[in-house]
Design an enzyme around this catalytic site. Structure first.
Site, PDB file in Angstrom:
ATOM      1  CB  THR A   1     -12.341  -3.495   2.633  1.00  0.00           C
ATOM      2  OG1 THR A   1     -11.826  -2.788   1.512  1.00  0.00           O
ATOM      3  CG2 THR A   1     -11.360  -3.409   3.785  1.00  0.00           C
ATOM      4  CB  VAL A   2     -16.106  -5.120   5.585  1.00  0.00           C
ATOM      5  CG1 VAL A   2     -16.661  -5.747   6.853  1.00  0.00           C
ATOM      6  CG2 VAL A   2     -15.606  -3.708   5.861  1.00  0.00           C
TER       7      VAL A   2
ATOM      8  CB  ALA B   1     -21.123 -20.104  17.247  1.00  0.00           C
TER       9      ALA B   1
ATOM     10  NE  ARG C   1     -19.575  -2.664  -7.906  1.00  0.00           N
ATOM     11  CZ  ARG C   1     -19.356  -1.602  -7.158  1.00  0.00           C
ATOM     12  NH1 ARG C   1     -20.199  -0.596  -7.189  1.00  0.00           N
ATOM     13  NH2 ARG C   1     -18.304  -1.523  -6.371  1.00  0.00           N
TER      14      ARG C   1
ATOM     15  CD  GLU D   1     -19.975  -3.983  18.647  1.00  0.00           C
ATOM     16  OE1 GLU D   1     -20.686  -4.460  19.536  1.00  0.00           O
ATOM     17  OE2 GLU D   1     -19.539  -2.810  18.680  1.00  0.00           O
TER      18      GLU D   1
ATOM     19  CD  GLU E   1     -17.564   4.723   4.877  1.00  0.00           C
ATOM     20  OE1 GLU E   1     -18.618   4.273   4.427  1.00  0.00           O
ATOM     21  OE2 GLU E   1     -16.843   4.083   5.653  1.00  0.00           O
TER      22      GLU E   1
ATOM     23  CG  ASP F   1     -17.938   7.100   8.574  1.00  0.00           C
ATOM     24  OD1 ASP F   1     -18.637   6.174   8.143  1.00  0.00           O
ATOM     25  OD2 ASP F   1     -17.069   6.950   9.453  1.00  0.00           O
TER      26      ASP F   1
ATOM     27  CE  LYS G   1     -17.842   4.835  11.590  1.00  0.00           C
ATOM     28  NZ  LYS G   1     -16.477   5.167  11.176  1.00  0.00           N
TER      29      LYS G   1
HETATM   30  P1  NDP Z   1     -15.913  -2.177  -0.551  1.00  0.00           P
HETATM   31  O1  NDP Z   1     -16.176  -1.160  -1.606  1.00  0.00           O
HETATM   32  O2  NDP Z   1     -14.531  -2.643  -0.345  1.00  0.00           O
HETATM   33  O3  NDP Z   1     -16.818  -3.457  -0.842  1.00  0.00           O
HETATM   34  C1  NDP Z   1     -18.136  -3.380  -1.302  1.00  0.00           C
HETATM   35  C2  NDP Z   1     -18.524  -4.722  -1.906  1.00  0.00           C
HETATM   36  O4  NDP Z   1     -19.881  -4.655  -2.334  1.00  0.00           O
HETATM   37  C3  NDP Z   1     -17.694  -5.102  -3.114  1.00  0.00           C
HETATM   38  O5  NDP Z   1     -17.420  -6.477  -3.105  1.00  0.00           O
HETATM   39  C4  NDP Z   1     -18.596  -4.773  -4.307  1.00  0.00           C
HETATM   40  O6  NDP Z   1     -18.386  -5.634  -5.408  1.00  0.00           O
HETATM   41  C5  NDP Z   1     -19.974  -5.059  -3.694  1.00  0.00           C
HETATM   42  N1  NDP Z   1     -20.999  -4.254  -4.345  1.00  0.00           N
HETATM   43  C6  NDP Z   1     -21.140  -2.920  -4.306  1.00  0.00           C
HETATM   44  N2  NDP Z   1     -22.216  -2.552  -5.030  1.00  0.00           N
HETATM   45  C7  NDP Z   1     -22.749  -3.679  -5.543  1.00  0.00           C
HETATM   46  C8  NDP Z   1     -23.859  -3.968  -6.383  1.00  0.00           C
HETATM   47  N3  NDP Z   1     -24.624  -2.999  -6.873  1.00  0.00           N
HETATM   48  N4  NDP Z   1     -24.114  -5.254  -6.696  1.00  0.00           N
HETATM   49  C9  NDP Z   1     -23.331  -6.235  -6.217  1.00  0.00           C
HETATM   50  N5  NDP Z   1     -22.266  -6.041  -5.420  1.00  0.00           N
HETATM   51  C10 NDP Z   1     -21.986  -4.780  -5.088  1.00  0.00           C
HETATM   52  O7  NDP Z   1     -16.522  -1.593   0.789  1.00  0.00           O
HETATM   53  P2  NDP Z   1     -16.082  -1.911   2.293  1.00  0.00           P
HETATM   54  O8  NDP Z   1     -15.905  -3.371   2.462  1.00  0.00           O
HETATM   55  O9  NDP Z   1     -14.980  -1.003   2.677  1.00  0.00           O
HETATM   56  O10 NDP Z   1     -17.360  -1.399   3.103  1.00  0.00           O
HETATM   57  C11 NDP Z   1     -18.542  -2.182   3.194  1.00  0.00           C
HETATM   58  C12 NDP Z   1     -19.406  -1.610   4.311  1.00  0.00           C
HETATM   59  O11 NDP Z   1     -18.700  -1.700   5.541  1.00  0.00           O
HETATM   60  C13 NDP Z   1     -19.762  -0.129   4.153  1.00  0.00           C
HETATM   61  O12 NDP Z   1     -21.046   0.081   4.658  1.00  0.00           O
HETATM   62  C14 NDP Z   1     -18.723   0.575   5.022  1.00  0.00           C
HETATM   63  O13 NDP Z   1     -19.178   1.816   5.505  1.00  0.00           O
HETATM   64  C15 NDP Z   1     -18.611  -0.413   6.155  1.00  0.00           C
HETATM   65  N6  NDP Z   1     -17.379  -0.360   6.938  1.00  0.00           N
HETATM   66  C16 NDP Z   1     -16.168  -0.356   6.298  1.00  0.00           C
HETATM   67  C17 NDP Z   1     -15.014  -0.391   7.025  1.00  0.00           C
HETATM   68  C18 NDP Z   1     -13.683  -0.403   6.378  1.00  0.00           C
HETATM   69  O14 NDP Z   1     -12.662  -0.358   7.081  1.00  0.00           O
HETATM   70  N7  NDP Z   1     -13.593  -0.467   5.064  1.00  0.00           N
HETATM   71  C19 NDP Z   1     -15.041  -0.405   8.500  1.00  0.00           C
HETATM   72  C20 NDP Z   1     -16.370  -0.425   9.081  1.00  0.00           C
HETATM   73  C21 NDP Z   1     -17.482  -0.397   8.305  1.00  0.00           C
HETATM   74  P3  NDP Z   1     -16.995  -5.594  -6.222  1.00  0.00           P
HETATM   75  O15 NDP Z   1     -15.962  -6.079  -5.267  1.00  0.00           O
HETATM   76  O16 NDP Z   1     -17.182  -6.532  -7.353  1.00  0.00           O
HETATM   77  O17 NDP Z   1     -16.807  -4.169  -6.638  1.00  0.00           O
HETATM   78  N1  HSE Z   2     -14.450   4.994   6.593  1.00  0.00           N
HETATM   79  C1  HSE Z   2     -14.625   4.571   7.925  1.00  0.00           C
HETATM   80  C2  HSE Z   2     -13.508   5.129   8.792  1.00  0.00           C
HETATM   81  C3  HSE Z   2     -14.624   3.061   8.002  1.00  0.00           C
HETATM   82  O1  HSE Z   2     -12.488   5.540   8.237  1.00  0.00           O
HETATM   83  O2  HSE Z   2     -13.669   5.183  10.013  1.00  0.00           O
HETATM   84  C4  HSE Z   2     -14.925   2.528   9.371  1.00  0.00           C
HETATM   85  O3  HSE Z   2     -16.230   2.809   9.741  1.00  0.00           O
END
Ligand code: NDP
Ligand code: HSE
Length: 436
Positions: free
Chosen positions: A13-14, A33, A45, A129, A190, A201, A205
């Site tokens: 997602t992020v 920048a 993954r 951030e 999460e 979570d 924060k």
């Molecule tokens: P996702 O699960 O959507 O993405 C995680 C990514 O990491 C995927 O691309 C996954 O691969 C990859 N990944 C996970 N484990 C492995 C591994 N062992 N080896 C290689 N690649 C790996 O998570 P989010 O994007 O939602 O969240 C990412 C971070 O951002 C987290 O720390 C979350 O707390 C934080 N965050 C999320 C927000 C949100 O709105 N979602 C907002 C603010 C912070 P694959 O795609 O192939 O599975």
């Molecule tokens: N799971 C978290 C939330 C993502 O819902 O606020 C953003 O940190």
């Protein structure tokens, strides 16, 4: 000048949102920048999975060391989540002299002290951030914008998933499980949604916010944490009848004795702006001694909202690439040698007001017994509703709001009230903050 090359660990997602924003706004970002920023490699993954972003020009890999060991990559974005692999990779990237940007609050809350020490030794930046309140630039606001103030307290809705669930339950009467499933599908939750629902979570924060607000070490283990899973629809309704909304808040408050750090459902007067922050939106109220109360509002989760914060950090890194490491903004706002160990108070020492819901037998004298116990503990009642028993039932609900009191006194009073033979079941207690 040569473009800055970055590598992304995690393209979910992020990560996907970040690629989209970097590509779509490439020109504007480069103007800010001072250099072009390009993503050359990204880790995932499952390389066959469909992505939310265009991966043209990006070498995808399942091996993180293709990124960590690439000498051309100057900035690594950690967007995997979790703490084990993420910590290992971040420390290795720092060891290689790379700057790091992360959205991972668990990582910073639990391992930030170690990570920042290592980053300072190596003269690199670690920016985070996006780890707090999604797209709201709250870290920058406190760390830089409010650096002339003594922060007195802050209170925030800092979990988008939890706020989305509470809002949908209240406005549409939807089921908890249903709304959680939608939040997961939208990419808000999460990987383990228990973190959202049980307040973990938000506690991650709050750990970060408290550290940058008060200049104390990151201390996740000292946060009092309660989630939203026990909130019932009737509590939401009773709160509304009394002029309040129930929100899940993270609260950090400096008192003469120490610092209160707590995360829990809270009644807030409905006229406060923060009581009207709904859905996935977050808001953080920060009270500085000079500026007074300030409020920051925006999307707390989601691909591009979070990417907005990630990209802002990347721009900061790129702008600072040539500056003297000693003169950069400190990771935790205060200079490392100026971080102090102000005691964090135990929950018994919290001072707050309460909403209480009790189920009692419909008999004379019951209310007098309860008010007597509260008075013995110096607890004053602010408002009360006594409902009629449902037809055929011999018990009825009583709802009370109290004035400010010590949690220790409230714990003792609740134990005594629950021991009364005329009171059935547990007393439901939700903390209440006027946030004046
Ligand atoms: P996702 O699960 O959507 O993405 C995680 C990514 O990491 C995927 O691309 C996954 O691969 C990859 N990944 C996970 N484990 C492995 C591994 N062992 N080896 C290689 N690649 C790996 O998570 P989010 O994007 O939602 O969240 C990412 C971070 O951002 C987290 O720390 C979350 O707390 C934080 N965050 C999320 C927000 C949100 O709105 N979602 C907002 C603010 C912070 P694959 O795609 O192939 O599975
Ligand atoms: N799971 C978290 C939330 C993502 O819902 O606020 C953003 O940190």
């Amino acid at each position: 000048m040569k473009p800055v090359k970055i590598g992304i660990l995690g393209l979910g997602t992020v990560g996907g949102g970040t690629v989209n924003v970097l590509k779509r706004n490439a020109k504007e970002i480069a103007r800010r920048a001072g250099r072009e920023i390009i993503v050359t490699r990204a880790l995932a993954r499952n390389l066959d999975r469909e992505r939310i972003c265009d991966t043209d020009g990006i070498a995808l890999t399942a091996d993180p060391f293709d990124i960590i060991n690439d000498p051309e990559i100057e900035v690594v974005l950690e967007l995997i989540g979790g703490e084990t692999l993420a910590k290992d990779l971040v420390l290795q990237a720092i060891e290689k002299g790379k700057h790091v940007v992360t959205a991972n609050k668990a990582l910073i809350a639990l391992h930030g002290n170690e990570i920042f020490r290592k980053a300072s030794e190596k003269g690199v930046m670690v920016l985070f951030e996006a780890a707090v309140a999604g797209g709201i630039p709250i870290i920058k606001a406190i760390r830089e914008g409010l650096s002339g103030n003594q922060i007195e307290w802050l209170a925030g809705i800092i979990n988008g998933t939890g706020n989305f669930i509470l809002t949908e339950m209240r406005d549409k009467g939807r089921d908890f499980g249903d709304v959680l499933a939608e939040a997961q599908a939208l990419g808000y939750a999460e990987a383990n949604p228990i973190f959202d629902v049980e307040g973990i979570d938000a506690a991650h924060k709050l750990t970060i916010l408290a550290s940058i607000a008060f200049g104390i070490p990151l201390q996740f283990d000292k946060i009092f944490t309660e989630g939203i899973s026990k909130i019932t629809r009737e509590d939401v309704e009773y709160a509304e009848q009394l002029g309040y909304r129930i929100k899940h808040l993270g609260i950090a408050r400096k008192t003469e004795k120490g610092i209160e750090l707590r995360v829990h459902p809270t009644l807030i007067p409905e006229r406060r702006l923060i009581a009207n922050v709904d859905g996935v939106m977050n808001a953080v109220l920060v009270k500085g001694d000079a500026v007074g109360p300030t409020l920051y509002y925006g999307a707390g989760a989601g691909a591009e909202a979070t990417a907005s914060a990630v990209v802002a950090d990347v721009v900061d890194v790129v702008r600072a690439l040539t500056s003297d490491p000693e003169n950069r903004v400190p990771h935790l706002a205060f200079q490392p040698e100026a971080i102090v160990d102000i005691p964090v108070l135990s929950d018994e020492d919290f001072r707050t007001a309460y909403y209480l819901r009790l189920t009692v037998e419909d008999k004379p004298g019951v209310l007098a017994d309860i008010t007597h116990i509260l008075a013995d503990h110096n607890i004053s009642i602010e408002a009360m509703i006594q409902k009629e028993p449902h037809e055929g039932e011999a018990v009825l609900p009583i709802i009370m709001l109290t004035q400010l009191t010590l949690e220790k006194e409230m714990n003792a009073a609740i134990s005594e009230i629950e021991a009364l033979s005329t009171v059935t079941g547990k007393v439901c207690r939700i903390r209440l903050e006027s946030l004046k």
